[in-house]
Design a protein around this motif. Sequence first.
Motif, short mmCIF file in Angstrom:
data_model
loop_
_atom_site.label_atom_id
_atom_site.label_comp_id
_atom_site.label_asym_id
_atom_site.label_seq_id
_atom_site.Cartn_x
_atom_site.Cartn_y
_atom_site.Cartn_z
N UNK A 40 -34.20 10.21 -6.66
CA UNK A 40 -34.61 9.58 -5.40
C UNK A 40 -34.09 10.66 -4.27
N UNK A 41 -32.82 11.05 -4.23
CA UNK A 41 -32.47 11.90 -3.06
C UNK A 41 -33.11 13.16 -2.95
N UNK A 42 -33.28 13.73 -4.24
CA UNK A 42 -34.05 15.11 -4.05
C UNK A 42 -35.34 15.02 -3.68
N UNK A 43 -36.30 13.85 -4.19
CA UNK A 43 -37.59 13.52 -4.07
C UNK A 43 -37.70 13.11 -2.19
N UNK A 44 -36.74 12.37 -1.77
CA UNK A 44 -36.80 12.26 -0.38
C UNK A 44 -36.65 13.22 0.52
#
Length: 344
Positions: A40-44
Amino acid sequence: MRAVLCGYYGKGNGGDEALLAALLQMLPPQVTPLVLSGNPAETATRFGVEVCDRMNAAQVLQALRRSDAFIWGGGSLMQDATSAVNPWYYGGLMLTAQRMGLKTIAWAQGVGPLHRAASRWLARQAFVGCQGVSVRDRPSAELLTAWGVPVTLAPDPVWALQGRPVPGLWDLPAPRVAVALRPHAALTEARLHTLGRALAMFQQATQTHVLLVPFQPVQDGAIAQTLHSHLPDHSTVLTLTDPLQLAGLFQGVELAIAMRLHGLIMAAAHQCRCFAISYDPKVSRLMDEYQLPGWELDHLPDDAAAISRTWIDLYANGDGLSTDQLAAIGDRAAIHRDLLAQLL
């Protein structure tokens, strides 16, 4: 309107990240995306979107409760060749969204293979309940039509992906050739060694610089390093995690040799000459539809010199797709955008 986007996102696969990038480019402006991601952090950070952990059931249910639509966002999601769990994960989410009253869309799908009767049953239930379905290949369209599912057929949306330049690419020697291989049971150590020798012969004959591009670095990185060892002074392992840069890479490439489906699509979309090594029916379908030269991995020649000669001939005498062909493909790929606009 808020839409949950579901695919193989945040798992480090450049092709699936490119599908997410294409979906985000094609979403109507009034739709706010919420992406289910394995990272999630990378995608965000990369896409500037709201996210949740695709494996956190509480987060996913909360995301569905807050949303109006659910989109299967491209790729071969409903298949049980790589894992028997795939249809249950993706099909279960789709059926849950339908039961919760969300508008549901299967977008740019490649369906199958579905070897198990239970997988076929679940897939059929999920597709039948969708408000809209688009697929990227004719066999998928034929299967869904046989199930009584209305379907729209259009080329993979990555054909229409707007890429971005790769910093430092033009500082590398030219002309350039890109190679994108991936692990597979049929890509044995002996076959990989033969490909490495063939690549070295090809490079010596053409004086090209070889870009070894791991589309999924965790899986493909070791193969790229093995090929690099065959021509250490004339190749670069180029690891790009931004799908828009992956697409932009092929603006500076003359020839692509690839197993990866989206490596071939990105290259062909930039008028590169392409040579496919097919490990999967989806790659074979692409070869047939666009008359791309190549071999099935199981039928790869044992003679490195013969492989090299084939590549040299394509490099010297082959052609990429024409401007007219690409314009027609781009127009048809935009049908996926039209479906979203119509339903959302």
